[in-house]
Design a protein around this motif. Structure first.
Motif, PDB file in Angstrom:
ATOM      1  N   LYS A 173       0.830  -1.205   0.000  1.00  0.00           N
ATOM      2  CA  LYS A 173       0.000   0.000   0.000  1.00  0.00           C
ATOM      3  C   LYS A 173       0.865   1.257   0.000  1.00  0.00           C
ATOM      4  O   LYS A 173       0.551   2.245  -0.675  1.00  0.00           O
ATOM      5  N   VAL A 174       1.963   1.214   0.754  1.00  0.00           N
ATOM      6  CA  VAL A 174       2.880   2.358   0.773  1.00  0.00           C
ATOM      7  C   VAL A 174       3.515   2.536  -0.603  1.00  0.00           C
ATOM      8  O   VAL A 174       3.618   3.657  -1.120  1.00  0.00           O
ATOM      9  N   ALA A 175       3.933   1.420  -1.209  1.00  0.00           N
ATOM     10  CA  ALA A 175       4.553   1.484  -2.539  1.00  0.00           C
ATOM     11  C   ALA A 175       3.582   2.063  -3.566  1.00  0.00           C
ATOM     12  O   ALA A 175       3.965   2.882  -4.413  1.00  0.00           O
ATOM     13  N   ILE A 176       2.320   1.668  -3.481  1.00  0.00           N
ATOM     14  CA  ILE A 176       1.305   2.161  -4.420  1.00  0.00           C
ATOM     15  C   ILE A 176       1.029   3.644  -4.191  1.00  0.00           C
ATOM     16  O   ILE A 176       0.801   4.399  -5.144  1.00  0.00           O
ATOM     17  N   LYS A 177       1.076   4.060  -2.943  1.00  0.00           N
ATOM     18  CA  LYS A 177       0.892   5.486  -2.648  1.00  0.00           C
ATOM     19  C   LYS A 177       2.017   6.309  -3.266  1.00  0.00           C
ATOM     20  O   LYS A 177       1.798   7.414  -3.776  1.00  0.00           O
ATOM     21  N   LEU A 178       3.232   5.749  -3.246  1.00  0.00           N
ATOM     22  CA  LEU A 178       4.382   6.438  -3.835  1.00  0.00           C
ATOM     23  C   LEU A 178       4.334   6.405  -5.360  1.00  0.00           C
ATOM     24  O   LEU A 178       4.751   7.348  -6.026  1.00  0.00           O
ATOM     25  N   ASN A 179       3.837   5.284  -5.903  1.00  0.00           N
ATOM     26  CA  ASN A 179       3.730   5.138  -7.361  1.00  0.00           C
ATOM     27  C   ASN A 179       2.451   4.375  -7.682  1.00  0.00           C
ATOM     28  O   ASN A 179       2.432   3.142  -7.664  1.00  0.00           O
ATOM     29  N   PRO A 180       1.358   5.080  -7.974  1.00  0.00           N
ATOM     30  CA  PRO A 180       0.058   4.434  -8.223  1.00  0.00           C
ATOM     31  C   PRO A 180       0.041   3.501  -9.433  1.00  0.00           C
ATOM     32  O   PRO A 180      -0.927   2.760  -9.611  1.00  0.00           O
ATOM     33  N   LYS A 181       1.094   3.523 -10.249  1.00  0.00           N
ATOM     34  CA  LYS A 181       1.134   2.653 -11.429  1.00  0.00           C
ATOM     35  C   LYS A 181       2.221   1.587 -11.307  1.00  0.00           C
ATOM     36  O   LYS A 181       2.743   1.094 -12.302  1.00  0.00           O
ATOM     37  N   PHE A 182       2.536   1.215 -10.082  1.00  0.00           N
ATOM     38  CA  PHE A 182       3.597   0.246  -9.829  1.00  0.00           C
ATOM     39  C   PHE A 182       3.017  -1.171  -9.925  1.00  0.00           C
ATOM     40  O   PHE A 182       2.375  -1.662  -9.002  1.00  0.00           O
ATOM     41  N   VAL A 183       3.246  -1.819 -11.054  1.00  0.00           N
ATOM     42  CA  VAL A 183       2.663  -3.137 -11.327  1.00  0.00           C
ATOM     43  C   VAL A 183       3.055  -4.155 -10.264  1.00  0.00           C
ATOM     44  O   VAL A 183       2.216  -4.916  -9.758  1.00  0.00           O
ATOM     45  N   LYS A 184       4.336  -4.185  -9.915  1.00  0.00           N
ATOM     46  CA  LYS A 184       4.826  -5.189  -8.971  1.00  0.00           C
ATOM     47  C   LYS A 184       4.135  -5.067  -7.616  1.00  0.00           C
ATOM     48  O   LYS A 184       3.865  -6.073  -6.951  1.00  0.00           O
ATOM     49  N   ALA A 185       3.835  -3.842  -7.202  1.00  0.00           N
ATOM     50  CA  ALA A 185       3.183  -3.638  -5.907  1.00  0.00           C
ATOM     51  C   ALA A 185       1.787  -4.260  -5.898  1.00  0.00           C
ATOM     52  O   ALA A 185       1.383  -4.915  -4.927  1.00  0.00           O
ATOM     53  N   TYR A 186       1.038  -4.058  -6.978  1.00  0.00           N
ATOM     54  CA  TYR A 186      -0.301  -4.660  -7.064  1.00  0.00           C
ATOM     55  C   TYR A 186      -0.209  -6.180  -7.134  1.00  0.00           C
ATOM     56  O   TYR A 186      -1.024  -6.895  -6.537  1.00  0.00           O
ATOM     57  N   TYR A 187       0.792  -6.659  -7.869  1.00  0.00           N
ATOM     58  CA  TYR A 187       0.957  -8.113  -7.986  1.00  0.00           C
ATOM     59  C   TYR A 187       1.259  -8.746  -6.622  1.00  0.00           C
ATOM     60  O   TYR A 187       0.632  -9.738  -6.235  1.00  0.00           O
ATOM     61  N   LEU A 188       2.207  -8.173  -5.887  1.00  0.00           N
ATOM     62  CA  LEU A 188       2.561  -8.727  -4.577  1.00  0.00           C
ATOM     63  C   LEU A 188       1.413  -8.586  -3.582  1.00  0.00           C
ATOM     64  O   LEU A 188       1.204  -9.458  -2.733  1.00  0.00           O
ATOM     65  N   MET A 189       0.658  -7.505  -3.701  1.00  0.00           N
ATOM     66  CA  MET A 189      -0.515  -7.352  -2.846  1.00  0.00           C
ATOM     67  C   MET A 189      -1.516  -8.476  -3.127  1.00  0.00           C
ATOM     68  O   MET A 189      -2.100  -9.058  -2.201  1.00  0.00           O
ATOM     69  N   GLY A 190      -1.694  -8.789  -4.410  1.00  0.00           N
ATOM     70  CA  GLY A 190      -2.575  -9.897  -4.773  1.00  0.00           C
ATOM     71  C   GLY A 190      -2.096 -11.209  -4.184  1.00  0.00           C
ATOM     72  O   GLY A 190      -2.889 -12.007  -3.667  1.00  0.00           O
ATOM     73  N   GLU A 191      -0.780 -11.443  -4.239  1.00  0.00           N
ATOM     74  CA  GLU A 191      -0.211 -12.666  -3.671  1.00  0.00           C
ATOM     75  C   GLU A 191      -0.495 -12.749  -2.172  1.00  0.00           C
ATOM     76  O   GLU A 191      -0.865 -13.808  -1.650  1.00  0.00           O
ATOM     77  N   ALA A 192      -0.308 -11.639  -1.481  1.00  0.00           N
ATOM     78  CA  ALA A 192      -0.532 -11.627  -0.032  1.00  0.00           C
ATOM     79  C   ALA A 192      -2.005 -11.856   0.298  1.00  0.00           C
ATOM     80  O   ALA A 192      -2.341 -12.634   1.204  1.00  0.00           O
ATOM     81  N   TYR A 193      -2.893 -11.188  -0.431  1.00  0.00           N
ATOM     82  CA  TYR A 193      -4.327 -11.393  -0.208  1.00  0.00           C
ATOM     83  C   TYR A 193      -4.718 -12.841  -0.492  1.00  0.00           C
ATOM     84  O   TYR A 193      -5.579 -13.416   0.184  1.00  0.00           O
ATOM     85  N   LEU A 194      -4.091 -13.435  -1.493  1.00  0.00           N
ATOM     86  CA  LEU A 194      -4.384 -14.823  -1.848  1.00  0.00           C
ATOM     87  C   LEU A 194      -4.071 -15.747  -0.677  1.00  0.00           C
ATOM     88  O   LEU A 194      -4.849 -16.651  -0.352  1.00  0.00           O
ATOM     89  N   HIS A 195      -2.942 -15.503  -0.025  1.00  0.00           N
ATOM     90  CA  HIS A 195      -2.535 -16.343   1.105  1.00  0.00           C
ATOM     91  C   HIS A 195      -3.433 -16.142   2.321  1.00  0.00           C
ATOM     92  O   HIS A 195      -3.544 -17.047   3.162  1.00  0.00           O
ATOM     93  N   THR A 196      -4.046 -14.967   2.437  1.00  0.00           N
ATOM     94  CA  THR A 196      -4.937 -14.718   3.578  1.00  0.00           C
ATOM     95  C   THR A 196      -6.382 -15.086   3.256  1.00  0.00           C
ATOM     96  O   THR A 196      -7.279 -14.821   4.050  1.00  0.00           O
ATOM     97  N   MET A 197      -6.592 -15.689   2.087  1.00  0.00           N
ATOM     98  CA  MET A 197      -7.912 -16.156   1.645  1.00  0.00           C
ATOM     99  C   MET A 197      -8.903 -15.021   1.421  1.00  0.00           C
ATOM    100  O   MET A 197     -10.111 -15.222   1.480  1.00  0.00           O
TER     101      MET A 197
END
Length: 276
Positions: free
Chosen positions: A66-90
């Motif tokens: 979330k911090v990375a996205i706030k710094l760069n709203p178009k940061f693909v890797k940040a959204y991807y890793l966020m998706g990975e983390a959400y996936l693990h938390t179901m």
């Protein structure tokens, strides 16, 4: 003091610790390096997020993204890793949203490798598949409980006095109910991905289909690699073909996306094909 050099040196130290699976030490280096950038470099935050994912500390990973996205709203890797983390938390809906955002940005920016796009597609599909599995388990549980309840009612009704015709009708209804529950307890029959949704080169489901002047659709990365490695011709028709003649097959992509939404359980590891 040269803060940029200090930050870069700490990033390299963090990378070394990460490769050694020393994630806590890597986080320490990345955090210190981030401070030397005046808290402005989102790459440090995604590196920290990746370490937290490796440590299975998914909530912390989400916060770093979330911090990375706030710094760069178009940061693909940040959204991807966020998706990975959400996936693990179901949190499958949140995971799917994050992966879909990563896909949109990756295509908008045109600077994402095919392997990264592949990982994003896998994330989208896994989010949908696991959400489906969860819903299917809940559905089966409801059906089983309903079968028990209806079975109890039927056994109580069976004790009542009935005429021969009423008894025959009762037995028929009982058979129909048991058949209905038995059919619905089990998951749906396995389906195969239709050939029309699969690339003629990879023989796997397409995620970014493009169409040639001959009307044949291919996975974009697969046909581009063919044109680069084998020559400027269509591998099926053998007619001349250049990258400029490829156009997104938006209709087919919509059909593919709809198929995956409806039947996420049909997409397995065999359906992914990476070309860089």
């Amino acid at each position: 003091m040269d803060f940029d050099k200090a930050a870069q040196k700490l990033k390299e130290k963090g990378n070394t610790h990460y490769q050694r699976k020393e994630y806590l030490q890597a986080i320490k280096n990345y955090q210190e390096g981030f401070s030397y950038t005046n808290d402005s470099d989102p790459f440090f935050k995604t590196n920290i997020a990746l370490c937290f994912i490796k440590l299975m500390q998914y909530e912390q990973a989400i916060e770093e993204c979330k911090v990375a996205i706030k710094l760069n709203p178009k940061f693909v890797k940040a959204y991807y890793l966020m998706g990975e983390a959400y996936l693990h938390t179901m949190h499958y809906d949140d995971a799917e949203k994050a992966f879909l955002k990563a896909e949109v940005l990756a295509k908008e920016l045109h600077n994402t490798s095919s392997s990264m796009l592949l990982s994003i597609y896998k994330g989208i599909d896994q989010s949908r598949a696991r959400k489906y599995e969860k819903q299917e388990q809940e559905r089966q549980h409801v059906v089983i409980e309903m079968k028990k309840f209806v079975g109890k009612l039927m056994r109580e009704s069976e004790k009542k006095q009935m005429s021969d015709s009423e008894r025959e009708e009762f037995n028929l209804k009982q058979f129909q109910l048991e058949s209905f529950f038995d059919q619905n307890i089990h998951p749906p029959k396995e389906l195969e991905v239709p050939d029309v949704l699969c690339c003629k080169i990879t023989f796997t489901i397409m995620r970014d289909p493009v169409v040639t002047p001959s009307g044949i659709s291919y996975e974009r990365s697969a046909i581009l690699k063919h044109l680069k490695d084998n020559g400027l011709f269509d591998p099926v028709t053998r007619t001349p073909l250049s990258p400029e003649q490829l156009y997104p097959n938006l209709t087919l992509k919509e059909i593919i996306d709809d198929w995956i939404r409806k039947y996420p359980y049909t997409i397995t590891e065999d359906h992914y094909y990476s070309i860089d």
